[in-house]
Scaffold this motif. Structure first.
Motif, short mmCIF file in Angstrom:
data_model
loop_
_atom_site.label_atom_id
_atom_site.label_comp_id
_atom_site.label_asym_id
_atom_site.label_seq_id
_atom_site.Cartn_x
_atom_site.Cartn_y
_atom_site.Cartn_z
N TYR A 1 -4.12 2.01 -13.97
CA TYR A 1 -5.33 1.61 -13.02
C TYR A 1 -5.96 0.32 -13.97
O TYR A 1 -6.51 0.35 -14.90
CB TYR A 1 -6.47 2.62 -12.86
CG TYR A 1 -5.79 3.72 -11.78
CD1 TYR A 1 -5.76 3.75 -10.44
CD2 TYR A 1 -5.07 4.90 -12.29
CE1 TYR A 1 -5.24 4.61 -9.72
CE2 TYR A 1 -4.60 5.99 -11.75
CZ TYR A 1 -4.86 5.70 -10.36
OH TYR A 1 -4.22 6.91 -9.53
N VAL B 1 -3.86 -0.64 -8.39
CA VAL B 1 -3.00 0.37 -9.00
C VAL B 1 -1.64 -0.38 -9.13
O VAL B 1 -1.19 -1.17 -8.63
CB VAL B 1 -2.49 1.33 -7.60
CG1 VAL B 1 -1.26 2.17 -8.15
CG2 VAL B 1 -3.48 2.07 -7.41
N GLN C 1 0.77 -1.07 0.13
CA GLN C 1 0.18 0.02 0.15
C GLN C 1 0.62 1.15 -0.01
O GLN C 1 0.46 2.23 -0.60
CB GLN C 1 -0.85 -0.19 1.30
CG GLN C 1 -2.11 -1.04 1.05
CD GLN C 1 -2.89 -0.80 -0.34
OE1 GLN C 1 -3.49 0.25 -0.35
NE2 GLN C 1 -2.93 -1.91 -1.01
N LYS D 1 2.08 1.75 -3.35
CA LYS D 1 0.85 2.27 -4.48
C LYS D 1 0.55 3.49 -4.19
O LYS D 1 0.30 4.58 -5.13
CB LYS D 1 -0.39 1.28 -4.31
CG LYS D 1 -0.22 -0.06 -4.84
CD LYS D 1 -1.37 -0.83 -4.51
CE LYS D 1 -1.20 -2.38 -4.99
NZ LYS D 1 -2.25 -3.35 -4.56
N ASP E 1 -7.14 -2.68 -2.91
CA ASP E 1 -7.27 -1.60 -3.92
C ASP E 1 -8.82 -1.68 -4.90
O ASP E 1 -9.34 -0.52 -5.19
CB ASP E 1 -6.35 -1.85 -5.18
CG ASP E 1 -4.78 -1.26 -4.89
OD1 ASP E 1 -4.76 -0.80 -3.60
OD2 ASP E 1 -4.15 -1.25 -5.62
N ARG F 1 -10.49 1.81 -4.30
CA ARG F 1 -10.54 2.64 -5.38
C ARG F 1 -11.22 2.21 -6.61
O ARG F 1 -11.35 2.85 -7.72
CB ARG F 1 -9.02 2.64 -5.82
CG ARG F 1 -8.17 3.03 -4.87
CD ARG F 1 -6.49 3.08 -5.22
NE ARG F 1 -5.73 3.74 -4.28
CZ ARG F 1 -4.96 3.01 -3.58
NH1 ARG F 1 -4.98 1.69 -3.45
NH2 ARG F 1 -4.30 3.72 -2.56
N ILE G 1 0.67 6.61 -7.07
CA ILE G 1 -0.46 7.63 -7.32
C ILE G 1 0.31 8.94 -7.11
O ILE G 1 -0.05 9.79 -7.81
CB ILE G 1 -1.54 7.30 -6.25
CG1 ILE G 1 -2.16 5.99 -6.75
CG2 ILE G 1 -2.29 8.42 -6.40
CD1 ILE G 1 -3.22 5.68 -5.75
#
Length: 149
Positions: free
Chosen positions: A42, A108, A14, A17, A100, A104, A21
């Motif tokens: 993505y 990612v 995480q 990632k 993710d 999201r 981002i």
């Protein structure tokens, strides 16, 4: 042992990632020219672009796989160290991508092999969670040495 490995790999996944981002939204960055770039993508499907748009049901499967593996580890304390590490890596990878998908709506990905070497020239962009799953499966496929008592 999995009580340490799984949360460590989840947290690391995480963190990477979030860094991707934050730092890659403006485009790719070359780490090793001609071999490795970092490119933000993505992925709404599974590995290699399969099942595009299936993030919701893939997240349920990933969560179930992670819990199933941890339950199996709990019920089988006599597994070898290699088996325990391998299964822990697979669980962490499954949960890393599930986080993710749930949070999201897509996974990612950021590791981009950029080379003209034929076998990996068109290799999909991936992430640490993907690496955990692949390495975990590879470890399970290694021949296991049995201890003689």
């Amino acid at each position: 042992m999995p009580l340490f490995i799984v949360p460590f790999l989840l947290a690391l996944d995480q963190v990477f990632k979030l860094a991707a981002i934050q730092h890659l939204s403006s485009g790719s960055k070359s780490a090793i020219p001609g071999l490795l770039d970092f490119t933000l993508v993505y992925n709404t499907g599974a590995a290699f672009g399969l099942f595009t748009g299936g993030a919701q049901w893939l997240s349920y499967i990933s969560v179930a796989v992670g819990f199933g593996i941890l339950y199996y580890l709990y019920r089988n304390p006599r597994l070898s160290r290699v088996q325990t590490v391998a299964l822990s890596m697979i669980a962490a990878g499954a949960w890393g991508n599930a986080i993710d998908r749930i949070g999201r709506g897509s996974v990612v990905d950021y590791i981009d092999m950029t080379t003209n070497v034929a076998p990996i020239r068109d290799f999909p962009i991936f992430n640490l969670a993907d690496m955990c799953v692949v390495i975990g499966v590879a470890l399970l496929l290694l021949p296991q040495r049995r201890r003689k008592w």
